[in-house]
Design an enzyme around this catalytic site. Structure first.
Site, PDB file in Angstrom:
ATOM      1  N   ASP A  83       0.172  -4.604  13.721  1.00 44.46           N
ATOM      2  CA  ASP A  83       1.359  -4.289  12.928  1.00 44.46           C
ATOM      3  C   ASP A  83       2.500  -5.212  13.324  1.00 44.46           C
ATOM      4  O   ASP A  83       3.227  -4.959  14.284  1.00 44.46           O
ATOM      5  CB  ASP A  83       1.755  -2.828  13.129  1.00 44.46           C
ATOM      6  CG  ASP A  83       2.961  -2.426  12.281  1.00 44.46           C
ATOM      7  OD1 ASP A  83       3.490  -3.288  11.545  1.00 44.46           O
ATOM      8  OD2 ASP A  83       3.362  -1.252  12.353  1.00 44.46           O
ATOM      9  N   HIS A 137      -0.639   3.075   4.134  1.00 41.86           N
ATOM     10  CA  HIS A 137      -0.285   3.938   5.256  1.00 41.86           C
ATOM     11  C   HIS A 137       0.603   5.063   4.711  1.00 41.86           C
ATOM     12  O   HIS A 137       1.304   4.874   3.729  1.00 41.86           O
ATOM     13  CB  HIS A 137       0.466   3.156   6.327  1.00 41.86           C
ATOM     14  CG  HIS A 137      -0.421   2.231   7.107  1.00 41.86           C
ATOM     15  ND1 HIS A 137      -0.559   2.313   8.471  1.00 41.86           N
ATOM     16  CD2 HIS A 137      -1.224   1.209   6.719  1.00 41.86           C
ATOM     17  CE1 HIS A 137      -1.403   1.385   8.892  1.00 41.86           C
ATOM     18  NE2 HIS A 137      -1.821   0.696   7.841  1.00 41.86           N
ATOM     19  N   GLY A 138       0.578   6.211   5.375  1.00 37.24           N
ATOM     20  CA  GLY A 138       1.359   7.328   4.863  1.00 37.24           C
ATOM     21  C   GLY A 138       0.745   7.919   3.606  1.00 37.24           C
ATOM     22  O   GLY A 138       1.447   8.397   2.718  1.00 37.24           O
ATOM     23  N   GLY A 139      -0.585   7.914   3.533  1.00 40.19           N
ATOM     24  CA  GLY A 139      -1.262   8.392   2.330  1.00 40.19           C
ATOM     25  C   GLY A 139      -1.080   9.871   2.062  1.00 40.19           C
ATOM     26  O   GLY A 139      -1.255  10.318   0.920  1.00 40.19           O
ATOM     27  N   THR A 164      -0.919  13.193   8.452  1.00 38.83           N
ATOM     28  CA  THR A 164      -0.103  14.414   8.441  1.00 38.83           C
ATOM     29  C   THR A 164      -0.797  15.558   7.718  1.00 38.83           C
ATOM     30  O   THR A 164      -0.814  16.699   8.197  1.00 38.83           O
ATOM     31  CB  THR A 164       1.262  14.118   7.793  1.00 38.83           C
ATOM     32  OG1 THR A 164       1.898  13.066   8.513  1.00 38.83           O
ATOM     33  CG2 THR A 164       2.144  15.344   7.813  1.00 38.83           C
ATOM     34  N   ASP A 172      -5.394   1.642  15.046  1.00 42.18           N
ATOM     35  CA  ASP A 172      -4.301   1.709  14.078  1.00 42.18           C
ATOM     36  C   ASP A 172      -2.994   1.312  14.759  1.00 42.18           C
ATOM     37  O   ASP A 172      -2.703   1.746  15.868  1.00 42.18           O
ATOM     38  CB  ASP A 172      -4.199   3.132  13.529  1.00 42.18           C
ATOM     39  CG  ASP A 172      -3.313   3.232  12.307  1.00 42.18           C
ATOM     40  OD1 ASP A 172      -3.195   2.239  11.562  1.00 42.18           O
ATOM     41  OD2 ASP A 172      -2.747   4.325  12.082  1.00 42.18           O
ATOM     42  N   ASN A 207      -4.676   5.811   4.507  1.00 45.62           N
ATOM     43  CA  ASN A 207      -4.562   6.442   5.817  1.00 45.62           C
ATOM     44  C   ASN A 207      -4.028   7.859   5.636  1.00 45.62           C
ATOM     45  O   ASN A 207      -2.960   8.054   5.031  1.00 45.62           O
ATOM     46  CB  ASN A 207      -3.615   5.653   6.723  1.00 45.62           C
ATOM     47  CG  ASN A 207      -4.234   4.375   7.241  1.00 45.62           C
ATOM     48  OD1 ASN A 207      -5.322   3.981   6.838  1.00 45.62           O
ATOM     49  ND2 ASN A 207      -3.534   3.709   8.148  1.00 45.62           N
TER      50      ASN A 207
END
Length: 274
Positions: free
Chosen positions: A104, A202-204, A228, A82, A225
């Site tokens: 990225d 991202h930041g799902g 957290t 990632d 993804n």
């Protein structure tokens, strides 16, 4: 079973209207819990090693660990790099057996992002490995701002890079500890109109669960993804274990106590995308 590529799990997800969890791993206990959760849900899972994980533990160890977990698993497992920083990062992951890499280049000018992503995708494909790229910038809660993906640029990026999956910025934010306002579905639909590449969020963790489920079933988003949300579950379980036995000192016993709660949390994530 042996590791599978990202394409091998996202292709069926796109065809059959579901999404696959890309779970952010930080060690053995959470990675093992995520595979057990996937097995319980009879679903594939994408084990991800991000920059923080790679700074904590060398990438050959991640590769060996992911392979060992996959070989013992009854469901498809992807070993995914990632947020690879450059071609060397991605090449190192391929060398130690990762089945998928993400480069990225989202902060680069469009032409540079396309050129560098295309070269990495070609390198990955030559090795039988999948490649994810990113167009538009996904920001951080309390940190760097997001820059939404331009649909026209997304179409060009997908065509010219040959990536197997494309991460987009449509209101998603890294490191959110609670559900945010939700994704910009109008921007998402505009991106879908110009490409058939599986999309990645991202930041799902910051996407409301109901919207996550709806988009898993009714959009080209095939990979969420999740980091957290699961790290918070791990932290709560660890504090609970230590509070229950303040004299505990054995590392293995303490960390083992986190696995069942973490598996339960991961099952909820995976089930919510099916």
């Amino acid at each position: 079973m042996p590791l599978v590529t990202l394409s091998e799990v996202l292709g069926p997800a796109l065809a059959h209207g579901h999404a696959v969890a890309g779970v952010v791993c930080l060690g053995w206990e959470d990675a093992r819990a995520y595979v057990r959760a996937a097995e319980a849900e009879r679903a594939p899972v994408i084990l991800q090693a991000g920059p923080g994980a790679r700074a904590h533990m060398p990438i050959p160890v991640w590769g060996a660990m992911f392979r060992a977990l996959a070989e013992a698993a009854s469901v498809p497992v992807v070993a995914h790099l990632d947020h690879g920083c450059d071609a060397a990062d991605c090449a190192a992951a391929i060398e130690v057996g990762f089945s998928s890499v993400m480069f990225d280049g989202s902060k680069l000018p469009l032409a540079d992002n396309i050129a560098r992503t295309r070269a990495i995708a070609e390198m990955a494909h030559a090795a039988g490995v999948s490649c994810e790229g990113e167009i538009g910038e996904v920001g951080y809660d309390g940190g760097a701002a997001s820059h939404g993906t331009d649909p026209a640029e997304a179409g060009r990026f997908a065509r010219e890079t040959g990536v197997d999956a494309m991460a987009v910025s449509v209101g998603n934010v890294h490191l959110q500890q609670a559900a945010g306002a939700g994704l910009d579905e109008a921007r998402l639909r505009a991106i879908e109109a110009v490409t058939n590449v599986p999309l990645v969020i991202h930041g799902g963790s910051g996407v409301p669960h109901a919207q996550r489920r709806a988009l898993a079933h009714g959009s080209a988003i095939c990979k969420f993804n999740i980091g957290t949300e699961l790290r918070m579950a791990f932290g709560a379980a660890l504090r609970g274990a230590l509070d229950a036995d303040p004299d505990a000192f054995d590392r293995i016993a303490i960390l083992r106590a986190t696995e069942a709660p973490l598996e339960a949390a991961a099952r909820r994530v995976i089930a919510g995308l099916r």
